[in-house]
Design a protein around this motif. Structure first.
Motif, PDB file in Angstrom:
ATOM      1  N   UNK A 157      -5.990   3.504  31.301  1.00  0.00           N
ATOM      2  CA  UNK A 157      -6.463   4.564  30.305  1.00  0.00           C
ATOM      3  C   UNK A 157      -8.005   4.430  30.281  1.00  0.00           C
ATOM      4  N   UNK A 158      -8.621   5.513  29.671  1.00  0.00           N
ATOM      5  CA  UNK A 158     -10.206   5.808  29.622  1.00  0.00           C
ATOM      6  C   UNK A 158     -10.789   5.343  28.350  1.00  0.00           C
ATOM      7  N   UNK A 159      -9.847   4.404  27.693  1.00  0.00           N
ATOM      8  CA  UNK A 159     -10.479   4.069  26.383  1.00  0.00           C
ATOM      9  C   UNK A 159     -11.678   3.118  26.562  1.00  0.00           C
ATOM     10  N   UNK A 160     -12.588   3.228  25.371  1.00  0.00           N
ATOM     11  CA  UNK A 160     -13.578   2.043  25.513  1.00  0.00           C
ATOM     12  C   UNK A 160     -13.046   1.035  24.752  1.00  0.00           C
ATOM     13  N   UNK A 161     -12.604  -0.051  25.539  1.00  0.00           N
ATOM     14  CA  UNK A 161     -11.981  -1.099  24.703  1.00  0.00           C
ATOM     15  C   UNK A 161     -13.087  -2.216  24.787  1.00  0.00           C
ATOM     16  N   UNK A 162     -13.180  -2.766  23.513  1.00  0.00           N
ATOM     17  CA  UNK A 162     -14.175  -3.732  23.350  1.00  0.00           C
ATOM     18  C   UNK A 162     -13.520  -4.994  22.437  1.00  0.00           C
ATOM     19  N   UNK A 163     -13.987  -6.117  22.484  1.00  0.00           N
ATOM     20  CA  UNK A 163     -13.650  -7.016  21.431  1.00  0.00           C
ATOM     21  C   UNK A 163     -13.489  -6.618  20.166  1.00  0.00           C
ATOM     22  N   UNK A 164     -14.621  -6.022  19.536  1.00  0.00           N
ATOM     23  CA  UNK A 164     -14.874  -5.420  18.269  1.00  0.00           C
ATOM     24  C   UNK A 164     -13.500  -4.451  17.973  1.00  0.00           C
ATOM     25  N   UNK A 165     -13.529  -3.475  18.700  1.00  0.00           N
ATOM     26  CA  UNK A 165     -12.453  -2.506  18.517  1.00  0.00           C
ATOM     27  C   UNK A 165     -11.155  -2.809  18.499  1.00  0.00           C
ATOM     28  N   UNK A 167     -10.447  -6.112  17.317  1.00  0.00           N
ATOM     29  CA  UNK A 167     -10.254  -6.641  16.155  1.00  0.00           C
ATOM     30  C   UNK A 167      -9.852  -5.846  14.979  1.00  0.00           C
ATOM     31  N   UNK A 168     -10.600  -4.575  14.901  1.00  0.00           N
ATOM     32  CA  UNK A 168     -10.275  -3.727  14.042  1.00  0.00           C
ATOM     33  C   UNK A 168      -9.210  -2.828  14.080  1.00  0.00           C
ATOM     34  N   UNK A 169      -8.307  -3.157  15.114  1.00  0.00           N
ATOM     35  CA  UNK A 169      -7.003  -2.412  15.384  1.00  0.00           C
ATOM     36  C   UNK A 169      -7.187  -1.058  15.611  1.00  0.00           C
ATOM     37  N   UNK A 170      -8.308  -0.839  16.276  1.00  0.00           N
ATOM     38  CA  UNK A 170      -8.458   0.674  16.421  1.00  0.00           C
ATOM     39  C   UNK A 170      -7.500   1.356  17.547  1.00  0.00           C
ATOM     40  N   UNK A 171      -6.840   0.628  18.323  1.00  0.00           N
ATOM     41  CA  UNK A 171      -6.075   1.637  19.377  1.00  0.00           C
ATOM     42  C   UNK A 171      -4.463   1.060  19.106  1.00  0.00           C
ATOM     43  N   UNK A 172      -3.550   2.035  19.710  1.00  0.00           N
ATOM     44  CA  UNK A 172      -2.193   1.777  19.608  1.00  0.00           C
ATOM     45  C   UNK A 172      -1.551   1.720  21.222  1.00  0.00           C
ATOM     46  N   UNK A 173      -0.678   0.805  21.608  1.00  0.00           N
ATOM     47  CA  UNK A 173      -0.266   0.695  23.111  1.00  0.00           C
ATOM     48  C   UNK A 173       0.381   1.967  23.326  1.00  0.00           C
ATOM     49  N   UNK A 174       0.156   2.236  24.493  1.00  0.00           N
ATOM     50  CA  UNK A 174       0.678   3.498  25.405  1.00  0.00           C
ATOM     51  C   UNK A 174       1.982   3.219  25.851  1.00  0.00           C
TER      52      UNK A 174
END
Length: 604
Positions: A157-165, A167-174
Motif C-alpha cells: 500500500x501507499x500509506x504513510x505508516x509510522x509507529x505513532x500512527x 498506536x493511534x489506530x489510524x489504519x484498518x487492515x486491507x
C-alpha cells in the motif's frame, strides 16, 4: 599578443594547458559539435590540427567545422571521464559517440519508510530510498518482485505508516492482510525489527548475497531440527529451496566467489554493442546491454572508456577489479583493469562477449525488419571485410556438384544479387565431357561453360564473388577454368570446406576461419545450402526420369515417342501395368501391348 577574441582556433589550442581535462569544439553558430577528454589537453587537441591527409574522412569533416574551442581543467583522468560523459548528455554533440538506446531501464527501489516498500520504477531519486539495477529485462525485474512477494509478506500500500500512527489506530487492515499476503504492519501485527529483517534479506539478495543467505538458512534449519522444532526447520528448508530454484535461473556462479565488473564490446562498422555484468559474491547479479554510434573514427579504448563512464553514471562506483577484453584509454583510482587469459574470469568475459554478440545480431535483425536494404548492405559489407575484398559482393554465384552413387552427374549454379537469391538466374547443368564420378573435372567443365557463355552474351555481368562448394581440389580446377577464360583477376573465388567456418582461398595455404555467428559466414552458408538444394532437386528429377526409362524404354519396340504417348494417356508406369490388353492395344499394336504388360508384370 593579439586580443583573445581575435585568436584563431589554432592559436587558442596552442595555449591549452598540459593538464587533464575536457575540451569542447563549437561550430560557427556556437553549437557544441564535439566533447572530448584528455590526460594532456594540449597534446590531445593538437592531434586534430595536423595535415588533412593524416586524418580519416569523418575527422577531416569535423575539423573543417570547428569555429571555436574551449576547455575545462580537472584534477584526474577519472574526473575528466565523468565530466565528458555529463557534457555529452547535456549537449548531445553530433560527432561524439552517442548512446543508441533511448529507453529508460527499470530499477527496484527499497524506500526509506519506517516500514519500507519494494517496487519497480523508472524514475530514480536516491533521496527516497535504495535503488538496485537498472534491469535490462523488465520481465526479470518483475520476476524478482513476485519472488519477494511470495517469500516475504511485505506491504504494497501507499500509506504513510509510522509507529505513532499505528498506536493511534489510524489504519484498518486491507485485503492483503486477510489473504495473508501482508502481515499487517499498519495495525502493529508485525514488529519493525522483524519487518527490517525481511527488508535486509531482500537487500542482500539484490546485492548478490544469495549464497550467504542460503548458508544462514541452512544453519537455522539445522538448529531447529536439533531442537525438534520441525515446523521451523521445514520453513527454512522451503525458503532454501525457493531461493535455489529461483536464483538457479537468474544467476551464474563463479567458484572464485569474488566481486568484479565485466565489460565487453563488439564492433560493427560505425556501431558498437556492449555488455556489462556485475558480479557480487561470485554471482552475476546484473547484466545490461548498451549500443553506441560512432560519428567519427574512435579507438577501441576510447569507446570502452565511454561505456565505463555511462555505467558509472547508472550504477555508481565500479568494483576494485574490472574485467575487460582490452584496456580503456583512462586510468581510474582504486580500479584495476584486467584482461584474463584463463580460469573463471575468462569464462565471465566470454559470457559477457556472447551477450554483446547476441545484442549486435538482435539489433541487426530489428534493422532487417525496419530497413531491409540497409540490413543487406551491412551483411555484404561484413562479407567484404571478412574476405578482404576491394568491392562489395553485390553479385555472388555458387557452384555445387551432385553425383550420387555415380549416376546422372549434374551441377547447379545459384545466383545472389544484393544479398538475396535471384532464382530467375539459377542454372542447372548436365555433365557432358566427364566420364564417371570426377568432381574436379566436373567443376572445371561447369565453371568453363557458365562463364564462356556469360562472356559471349553479357560480359559486364560477371560476379564479384564465386563460391565453390568443395575443398582445395575443386577450387583449383575452378581456378584453371577461369584462368583459361582470362577472367581470373576479375573476381574473387573461394571454396567452402566441410567445416563451414573454414573458407579456402586461392594462393593461400591457410584457410580463413570465420566466426560461427558472423553475418559473413551466415550468407555463405545460405548460398551454399541453396546451391545444394537446387542441385539435389535437379538430380532427383533426372533419377526419376531414368527409372521411367528403364521400365518402358528398355522394352523392345518402345521408343521415346511411344513412351511419351503412353505416359500422357495413363499418367504413370503403374497404371500402364494395370491396364487390360484390350485397352492398351488401342494405344499400340496388340503384339507390343502384350510385350509391355509381360515386361511390367515381370513375365518373360
Amino acid at each position: 599578443m593579439a586580443d583573445k577574441d581575435t585568436l584563431t582556433v589554432r592559436e587558442k589550442i596552442a595555449l591549452f594547458p598540459h593538464s587533464p581535462g575536457v575540451y569542447r569544439y563549437y561550430d560557427s553558430s556556437g553549437k557544441v559539435i564535439y566533447v572530448g577528454k584528455a590526460k594532456d589537453l594540449h597534446k590531445r587537441v593538437a592531434q586534430y590540427f595536423v595535415p588533412p591527409e593524416r586524418l580519416n574522412t569523418k575527422t577531416r569533416i569535423l575539423v573543417s567545422k570547428i569555429a571555436d574551442a574551449q576547455f575545462s581543467v580537472v584534477d584526474t583522468e577519472a574526473d575528466a571521464l565523468l565530466l565528458e560523459n555529463n557534457l555529452i548528455k547535456q549537449y548531445k554533440p553530433h560527432y561524439n559517440i552517442l548512446l543508441k538506446d533511448s529507453k529508460t531501464y527499470p530499477w527496484i527501489v527499497v524506500t526509506n519508510d519506517e516500514f519500507p516498500k519494494v517496487f519497480l520504477t523508472r524514475r530514480v531519486d536516491r533521496r527516497t530510498g535504495r535503488y538496485f539495477g537498472p534491469y535490462s529485462s523488465v520481465s526479470h525485474a518483475n520476476w524478482l518482485l513476485e519472488f519477494f512477494r511470495k517469500t516475504y509478506p511485505l506491504r504494497s500500500c501507499n500509506l504513510k505508516i509510522t509507529g505513532e500512527a499505528i498506536l493511534r489506530g489510524k489504519f484498518r487492515p486491507c485485503l492483503d492482510f486477510h489473504i495473508q499476503r501482508c502481515r499487517g504492519c499498519c495495525v502493529g501485527a508485525v514488529s519493525k525489527e522483524e519487518y527490517s529483517v525481511w527488508i535486509e534479506e531482500i537487500v542482500r539478495l539484490l546485492k548478490g548475497g544469495v549464497n550467504d543467505i542460503i548458508r544462514d538458512y541452512e544453519k537455522a534449519m539445522k538448529e531447529a531440527s536439533d531442537e525438534l522444532r520441525f515446523e521451523d526447520a521445514l520453513a527454512c528448508k522451503e525458503k532454501i529451496d525457493s531461493l535455489k530454484q529461483h536464483y538457479a535461473k537468474s544467476i551464474i556462479s563463479s567458484s572464485s566467489g569474488g566481486d568484479c565488473d565485466v565489460f565487453s564490446l563488439e564492433f560493427d562498422g560505425a556501431d558498437a554493442f556492449g555488455n556489462f555484468m556485475r558480479v557480487r559474491g561470485g554471482s552475476v547479479i546484473q547484466s545490461l546491454n548498451l549500443g553506441f554510434k560512432m560519428n567519427i573514427e574512435e579507438e577501441r579504448g576510447s569507446v570502452l572508456s565511454t561505456f565505463i563512464a555511462e555505467i558509472e553514471s547508472k550504477f555508481g562506483g565500479l568494483a576494485k577489479e574490472v574485467i575487460v577484453p582490452f584496456l580503456p584509454d583512462v586510468e581510474l583510482p582504486g580500479v584495476e583493469f584486467r584482461i584474463p587469459v584463463r580460469g573463471d574470469k575468462l569464462s565471465l568475459l566470454s559470457l559477457s562477449s556472447r551477450n554483446a554478440k547476441e545484442y549486435l545480431f538482435n539489433s541487426l535483425k530489428q534493422a532487417e525488419k525496419k530497413d531491409p536494404e540497409e540490413y543487406r548492405r551491412i551483411v555484404l559489407e561484413d562479407l567484404r571485410k571478412a574476405l578482404n575484398m576491394d568491392v562489395l559482393p553485390e553479385h555472388i554465384e555458387c557452384f555445387d556438384n551432385s553425383n550420387i552413387q555415380g549416376t546422372n552427374p549434374v551441377a547447379a549454379c545459384v545466383v545472389f544479387r544484393g544479398g538475396v537469391p535471384c532464382k530467375s538466374d539459377y542454372r542447372k547443368f548436365k555433365v557432358k565431357t566427364v566420364i564417371g564420378a570426377d568432381d574436379y573435372a566436373t567443376m572445371k567443365e561447369i565453371v568453363n561453360r557458365r562463364y564462356s557463355r556469360m562472356l559471349a552474351e553479357n560480359p559486364e555481368d560477371l560476379p564479384q564473388l564465386v563460391v565453390i562448394d568443395g575443398g582445395r581440389g575443386q577450387l583449383e580446377y575452378a581456378r584453371q577454368a577461369l584462368a583459361e577464360l582470362g577472367i581470373i583477376d576479375r573476381m574473387m573465388v573461394v571454396g567452402l570446406a566441410e567445416r563451414m567456418e573454414l573458407v579456402i582461398r586461392m594462393d593461400d595455404p591457410y584457410p580463413l576461419f570465420l566466426d560461427r555467428n558472423s553475418h559473413a559466414l551466415k550468407v555463405l552458408m545460405h548460398i551454399r545450402d541453396e546451391a545444394h538444394r537446387f542441385g539435389i532437386t535437379f538430380h532427383r528429377s533426372l533419377r526419376s526420369k531414368s527409372q521411367v526409362h528403364s521400365a518402358l524404354r528398355d522394352i523392345k519396340g518402345v521408343g521415346e515417342q511411344t513412351e511419351k504417348r503412353l505416359l500422357m494417356h495413363y499418367g504413370s508406369v503403374a497404371r500402364i501395368a494395370s491396364a487390360t490388353l484390350e485397352d492398351l492395344s488401342t494405344m499400340v499394336s496388340p503384339k507390343l501391348a502384350r510385350s509391355i504388360l509381360d515386361a511390367l508384370s515381370g513375365e518373360s
